[in-house]
Structures are given as structure tokens and as C-alpha cells.
Design a protein around this motif. Sequence first.
Motif, PDB file in Angstrom:
ATOM      1  N   ALA A  21     -33.927  39.847  -9.313  1.00 42.15           N
ATOM      2  CA  ALA A  21     -32.999  40.091 -10.237  1.00 42.15           C
ATOM      3  C   ALA A  21     -31.919  41.087  -9.721  1.00 42.15           C
ATOM      4  N   GLY A  22     -32.023  41.370  -8.534  1.00 38.41           N
ATOM      5  CA  GLY A  22     -30.997  42.448  -7.954  1.00 38.41           C
ATOM      6  C   GLY A  22     -31.286  43.949  -8.616  1.00 38.41           C
ATOM      7  N   THR A  23     -32.074  44.422  -8.614  1.00 39.64           N
ATOM      8  CA  THR A  23     -32.411  45.441  -9.457  1.00 39.64           C
ATOM      9  C   THR A  23     -33.400  46.316  -8.256  1.00 39.64           C
ATOM     10  N   THR A  24     -34.193  47.394  -8.749  1.00 40.38           N
ATOM     11  CA  THR A  24     -34.942  48.169  -7.852  1.00 40.38           C
ATOM     12  C   THR A  24     -36.359  48.285  -8.539  1.00 40.38           C
ATOM     13  N   SER A  25     -37.429  48.540  -7.735  1.00 39.43           N
ATOM     14  CA  SER A  25     -38.589  48.831  -8.084  1.00 39.43           C
ATOM     15  C   SER A  25     -38.760  49.795  -9.103  1.00 39.43           C
ATOM     16  N   ARG A  26     -38.075  51.124  -8.491  1.00 39.12           N
ATOM     17  CA  ARG A  26     -37.963  52.274  -9.566  1.00 39.12           C
ATOM     18  C   ARG A  26     -37.158  51.979 -10.891  1.00 39.12           C
ATOM     19  N   THR A  27     -36.336  50.964 -11.063  1.00 40.02           N
ATOM     20  CA  THR A  27     -35.578  50.710 -12.141  1.00 40.02           C
ATOM     21  C   THR A  27     -36.768  49.980 -13.056  1.00 40.02           C
ATOM     22  N   LEU A  28     -37.708  49.045 -12.652  1.00 34.49           N
ATOM     23  CA  LEU A  28     -38.596  48.423 -13.328  1.00 34.49           C
ATOM     24  C   LEU A  28     -39.898  49.466 -13.626  1.00 34.49           C
ATOM     25  N   ASP A  32     -40.816  50.289 -17.695  1.00 34.69           N
ATOM     26  CA  ASP A  32     -42.261  50.348 -18.017  1.00 34.69           C
ATOM     27  C   ASP A  32     -42.535  51.809 -18.730  1.00 34.69           C
ATOM     28  N   ASP A  33     -42.206  52.891 -18.368  1.00 32.48           N
ATOM     29  CA  ASP A  33     -42.403  54.097 -18.719  1.00 32.48           C
ATOM     30  C   ASP A  33     -41.894  54.388 -20.035  1.00 32.48           C
ATOM     31  N   ILE A  34     -40.720  53.631 -20.374  1.00 38.97           N
ATOM     32  CA  ILE A  34     -40.152  53.805 -21.675  1.00 38.97           C
ATOM     33  C   ILE A  34     -40.412  52.632 -22.753  1.00 38.97           C
ATOM     34  N   GLY A  35     -41.371  51.755 -22.277  1.00 43.25           N
ATOM     35  CA  GLY A  35     -41.710  50.718 -23.139  1.00 43.25           C
ATOM     36  C   GLY A  35     -40.889  49.631 -23.168  1.00 43.25           C
ATOM     37  N   ALA A  73     -30.408  51.326 -27.413  1.00 43.15           N
ATOM     38  CA  ALA A  73     -29.974  50.326 -28.156  1.00 43.15           C
ATOM     39  C   ALA A  73     -30.390  48.883 -27.847  1.00 43.15           C
ATOM     40  N   ILE A  74     -30.696  48.696 -26.468  1.00 44.51           N
ATOM     41  CA  ILE A  74     -31.431  47.506 -25.974  1.00 44.51           C
ATOM     42  C   ILE A  74     -32.943  47.428 -26.727  1.00 44.51           C
ATOM     43  N   ALA A  75     -33.713  48.263 -26.867  1.00 35.55           N
ATOM     44  CA  ALA A  75     -34.822  48.379 -27.512  1.00 35.55           C
ATOM     45  C   ALA A  75     -34.860  48.076 -28.717  1.00 35.55           C
ATOM     46  N   GLU A  76     -33.913  48.837 -29.606  1.00 37.72           N
ATOM     47  CA  GLU A  76     -33.421  48.504 -30.827  1.00 37.72           C
ATOM     48  C   GLU A  76     -33.242  46.981 -31.406  1.00 37.72           C
ATOM     49  N   VAL A  77     -32.501  46.342 -30.192  1.00 32.33           N
ATOM     50  CA  VAL A  77     -32.473  44.773 -30.547  1.00 32.33           C
ATOM     51  C   VAL A  77     -33.633  44.112 -30.301  1.00 32.33           C
ATOM     52  N   PHE A  78     -34.439  44.484 -29.454  1.00 34.59           N
ATOM     53  CA  PHE A  78     -35.796  43.886 -29.177  1.00 34.59           C
ATOM     54  C   PHE A  78     -36.541  43.750 -30.509  1.00 34.59           C
ATOM     55  N   GLN A  79     -36.426  44.984 -31.295  1.00 35.55           N
ATOM     56  CA  GLN A  79     -37.310  45.074 -32.346  1.00 35.55           C
ATOM     57  C   GLN A  79     -36.780  44.069 -33.504  1.00 35.55           C
ATOM     58  N   GLN A  80     -35.404  43.984 -33.717  1.00 36.39           N
ATOM     59  CA  GLN A  80     -34.546  43.136 -34.433  1.00 36.39           C
ATOM     60  C   GLN A  80     -35.007  41.858 -34.394  1.00 36.39           C
TER      61      GLN A  80
END
Length: 261
Positions: A21-28, A32-35, A73-80
Motif C-alpha cells: 500500500a506504500g504506507t508504514t506499519s506504524r500507520t497501520l 487499528d488503535d483508532i478503530g 471524517a473518514i470514520a464518519e463516512v464509513f459509518q454512513q
Amino acid sequence: MEETTAEAARDWSIQDVARMAGTTSRTLRHYDDIGLLKPSRVGSNGYRHYDAAALLQLQRILLLRGLGLGLPAIAEVFQQQTDPVKALTGHLEWLRQEQDRLSRQIAAVRQTLETVKGGGELMAEKMFDGFDHTQYKDEVEERWGKDAYAKGDSWWRGMDEAEKREWKSRSEQLGKDWLAAAGSDISPASPEAQELARRHVEWLKSIPGTPAAESGGDIKGYVTGLADMYVADPRFAANYGGEAGAGFVRDALHAYADRNL
């Protein structure tokens, strides 16, 4: 119990996902920590693993980040918006438009570079293809007339860079506030949503050439027509997190128009 080969084949380690994904393990781990993105399982060694559904969720996160949305905002989008197929369909349409715009920019820059290297004369009318807002010229003229486009185009080109940045920033903030409202439990008819609708109408009135800005124009018809288009057109729906978020904006604008316009 040790994992079998068949079980391991169904998921990927956090390191593999970060690399793909071109990201980091820390980001992933933060997701996880923020759900926002939970691993599909955690191994006996504590390592996170992600299955296909988790990868789909990550792809949506990265796409929404690319649209400028923050993590709340992304979390809110996923809820909707729980249907990933509908969400990705809207994203795909937006990406296709961006692909077309970037292809025209690349072609314009390549032609400029070749012309400069060859000592030729620059073609000014071709240098800026893909760089401005005129890609919607025909659509605006068809919906609201040539005069509407001409006035809006003149207004935009008359701004200096600082003014354009300020206007874009105000527009982006309005969009983020809509996303937050759509992801909450409030009704489109609530005072909070109606205040957003009022701001939205004032924002539309600030754009010369539109019926909202013209004296005697059909402001109500213009606002409700745009509101409907936010849902019907994936390009606009993407600005509000997809069809569900756009539907909230539409309902709020319709309620405001019925009461105030």
C-alpha cells in the motif's frame, strides 16, 4: 496452535500490507488503535494480519485520504456508507476524471518541453490544457447558459493566487463540515444542518453568474437542482463521502429552500 498454510494464504502480514500500500506499519497500527482498520487476526507472536476485506477497507481509506479527508471524517463516512461496491464505484468515476485531467497535463508539459528543447515557438493555447476549471464549460453552459459560465470564468480569472487559495480553503472547510454532520446522528432538518445549508447557499451566492448570485434568479430551483445533482452525479457525491453523505446534504438543502427561499 500453529497456523496452517491454507490459513496463512488468506491473509497478509502487516509488513506485506504496508509495502503493497506504500504506507508504514506504524500507520497501520495507528489505524487499528483508532478503530479505523482492524486486522483480521493477530498471531500468537502479536503480529497483525489482514485479509481481503481488510485490504478493501484500506483501499477506501487511502482513496478518501487522497480526496483530502481527515481520519475522523473518514470514520464518519464509513459509518454512513457501508456498501463498499457503491463507494468504490463513486471513487472510480472520480479517479477516471483525474486520470483524464492528468493525462492532458502530461501531454501539455511534454509538448512544451519538446518545443523548448527544439527552439520552437510555444503554443500558448495548448500549454495549459488540463490546468484550469474550464473542463466543465460545456456542462455549465448547457445547464445555466453561456453568460453564467462567462461571468464565473471572468470572476475566477480575476482573482490573485491568495484570493483563490482563500476561496478554496473556505469551500473545503464547508465540505468537511458537511461530512462531519452527515456522519453524526443529527437530522437534515436540525438547526445544525440548517446552519450548514445557510452557509452553503451563501457560498453559492458568492459565485457570479449563477442563479443564486443574480438578482431575480430562481435561487430555490438552482439550489434544489444542485442538491439533487450532488446525489445523482458521482463526481459531486464523492465530495461528500459518497451517495449517503450527498443524500444528507440534499435533504438539508431542500428543507432550507422550502423554509427560506
